[in-house]
Design a protein around this motif. Sequence first.
Motif, PDB file in Angstrom:
ATOM      1  N   PRO A  17       0.837  -1.199   0.000  1.00  0.00           N
ATOM      2  CA  PRO A  17       0.000   0.000   0.000  1.00  0.00           C
ATOM      3  C   PRO A  17       0.875   1.254   0.000  1.00  0.00           C
ATOM      4  O   PRO A  17       1.994   1.227   0.515  1.00  0.00           O
ATOM      5  N   LEU A  18       0.351   2.318  -0.589  1.00  0.00           N
ATOM      6  CA  LEU A  18       1.058   3.599  -0.538  1.00  0.00           C
ATOM      7  C   LEU A  18       0.451   4.423   0.595  1.00  0.00           C
ATOM      8  O   LEU A  18      -0.691   4.874   0.511  1.00  0.00           O
ATOM      9  N   ILE A  19       1.223   4.567   1.680  1.00  0.00           N
ATOM     10  CA  ILE A  19       0.764   5.323   2.848  1.00  0.00           C
ATOM     11  C   ILE A  19       1.720   6.484   3.074  1.00  0.00           C
ATOM     12  O   ILE A  19       2.923   6.295   3.233  1.00  0.00           O
ATOM     13  N   LEU A  20       1.160   7.687   3.065  1.00  0.00           N
ATOM     14  CA  LEU A  20       1.961   8.895   3.301  1.00  0.00           C
ATOM     15  C   LEU A  20       1.217   9.779   4.294  1.00  0.00           C
ATOM     16  O   LEU A  20       0.034  10.088   4.081  1.00  0.00           O
ATOM     17  N   GLY A  21       1.869  10.124   5.375  1.00  0.00           N
ATOM     18  CA  GLY A  21       1.215  10.930   6.403  1.00  0.00           C
ATOM     19  C   GLY A  21       0.017  10.215   7.007  1.00  0.00           C
ATOM     20  O   GLY A  21      -0.943  10.853   7.426  1.00  0.00           O
ATOM     21  N   GLY A  22       0.077   8.890   7.046  1.00  0.00           N
ATOM     22  CA  GLY A  22      -1.007   8.095   7.624  1.00  0.00           C
ATOM     23  C   GLY A  22      -2.211   7.919   6.709  1.00  0.00           C
ATOM     24  O   GLY A  22      -3.203   7.324   7.113  1.00  0.00           O
ATOM     25  N   VAL A  23      -2.110   8.436   5.485  1.00  0.00           N
ATOM     26  CA  VAL A  23      -3.227   8.364   4.536  1.00  0.00           C
ATOM     27  C   VAL A  23      -2.899   7.354   3.441  1.00  0.00           C
ATOM     28  O   VAL A  23      -1.834   7.427   2.822  1.00  0.00           O
ATOM     29  N   GLN A  24      -3.797   6.411   3.231  1.00  0.00           N
ATOM     30  CA  GLN A  24      -3.579   5.433   2.153  1.00  0.00           C
ATOM     31  C   GLN A  24      -4.040   6.044   0.833  1.00  0.00           C
ATOM     32  O   GLN A  24      -5.169   6.516   0.707  1.00  0.00           O
ATOM     33  N   ILE A  25      -3.129   6.036  -0.130  1.00  0.00           N
ATOM     34  CA  ILE A  25      -3.364   6.717  -1.407  1.00  0.00           C
ATOM     35  C   ILE A  25      -3.457   5.674  -2.514  1.00  0.00           C
ATOM     36  O   ILE A  25      -2.554   4.841  -2.661  1.00  0.00           O
ATOM     37  N   PRO A  26      -4.544   5.695  -3.285  1.00  0.00           N
ATOM     38  CA  PRO A  26      -4.698   4.714  -4.353  1.00  0.00           C
ATOM     39  C   PRO A  26      -3.608   4.878  -5.414  1.00  0.00           C
ATOM     40  O   PRO A  26      -3.439   5.966  -5.957  1.00  0.00           O
ATOM     41  N   SER A  35       8.324  -1.277   8.571  1.00  0.00           N
ATOM     42  CA  SER A  35       7.045  -0.819   9.134  1.00  0.00           C
ATOM     43  C   SER A  35       6.073  -0.650   7.966  1.00  0.00           C
ATOM     44  O   SER A  35       6.167  -1.374   6.985  1.00  0.00           O
ATOM     45  N   ASP A  36       5.153   0.315   8.060  1.00  0.00           N
ATOM     46  CA  ASP A  36       4.281   0.574   6.911  1.00  0.00           C
ATOM     47  C   ASP A  36       4.964   1.449   5.857  1.00  0.00           C
ATOM     48  O   ASP A  36       4.350   1.821   4.862  1.00  0.00           O
ATOM     49  N   ALA A  37       6.239   1.770   6.086  1.00  0.00           N
ATOM     50  CA  ALA A  37       7.082   2.477   5.106  1.00  0.00           C
ATOM     51  C   ALA A  37       6.542   3.871   4.751  1.00  0.00           C
ATOM     52  O   ALA A  37       6.723   4.337   3.630  1.00  0.00           O
ATOM     53  N   ASP A  38       5.896   4.497   5.709  1.00  0.00           N
ATOM     54  CA  ASP A  38       5.337   5.840   5.514  1.00  0.00           C
ATOM     55  C   ASP A  38       6.483   6.861   5.579  1.00  0.00           C
ATOM     56  O   ASP A  38       6.827   7.380   6.651  1.00  0.00           O
ATOM     57  N   ALA A  39       7.077   7.121   4.425  1.00  0.00           N
ATOM     58  CA  ALA A  39       8.284   7.953   4.370  1.00  0.00           C
ATOM     59  C   ALA A  39       8.030   9.359   4.937  1.00  0.00           C
ATOM     60  O   ALA A  39       8.916   9.951   5.555  1.00  0.00           O
ATOM     61  N   LEU A  40       6.828   9.889   4.728  1.00  0.00           N
ATOM     62  CA  LEU A  40       6.534  11.231   5.230  1.00  0.00           C
ATOM     63  C   LEU A  40       6.510  11.248   6.758  1.00  0.00           C
ATOM     64  O   LEU A  40       7.147  12.101   7.393  1.00  0.00           O
ATOM     65  N   THR A  41       5.795  10.284   7.356  1.00  0.00           N
ATOM     66  CA  THR A  41       5.736  10.235   8.821  1.00  0.00           C
ATOM     67  C   THR A  41       7.120   9.951   9.405  1.00  0.00           C
ATOM     68  O   THR A  41       7.479  10.493  10.457  1.00  0.00           O
TER      69      THR A  41
END
Length: 159
Positions: A17-26, A35-41
């Motif tokens: 999944p693409l997760i950035l700032g805790g938001v899943q983006i299609p 982890s969930d690899a949320d580079a922004l967070t």
Amino acid sequence: MRIGLGYDVHRLKTGFPLILGGVQIPFAKGLAGHSDADALTHAFMDALLGALGEGDIGSHFPATDPAFKGISSLLLLRRVMDLVSQRGYGVVNADAVIVAQAPRLTPHYSAMREKLAPLLGITPERVNIKATTTEGLGFPGRGEGIAAQVVVLLQKNTR
Ligand code: MG
């Protein structure tokens, strides 16, 4: 006042999944990592730890620790903010830039701000999110990964 800078990169792969700032983006691909690899967070956490003079997320949440496998980075950000509070600091504001060739992230800025602001203890207006492409240059331009940079300003609580 203390300032901190964070920078993070994760690889784009299919099946994540693409997760950035805790938001899943299609998107056809997502970010791969322990982890969930949320580079922004992650960049937010490194900026906060940097401002505290507390090293980086690798030293606080080792990738070798199975406890952090697949964990939501927002939970880790909450733990970093606990440390910020313990040290007697609060966030004044933060500014972020995401470096990605695709997808288009503008429609998701406000959702990211709404997710991150309560964790940072500030209003969404004080968490600026923006993005840029690299005009096709380098790893972000080739769609191999997404990078994020964040600066935060902390202020010592006067209470
Ligand atoms: Mg990371």
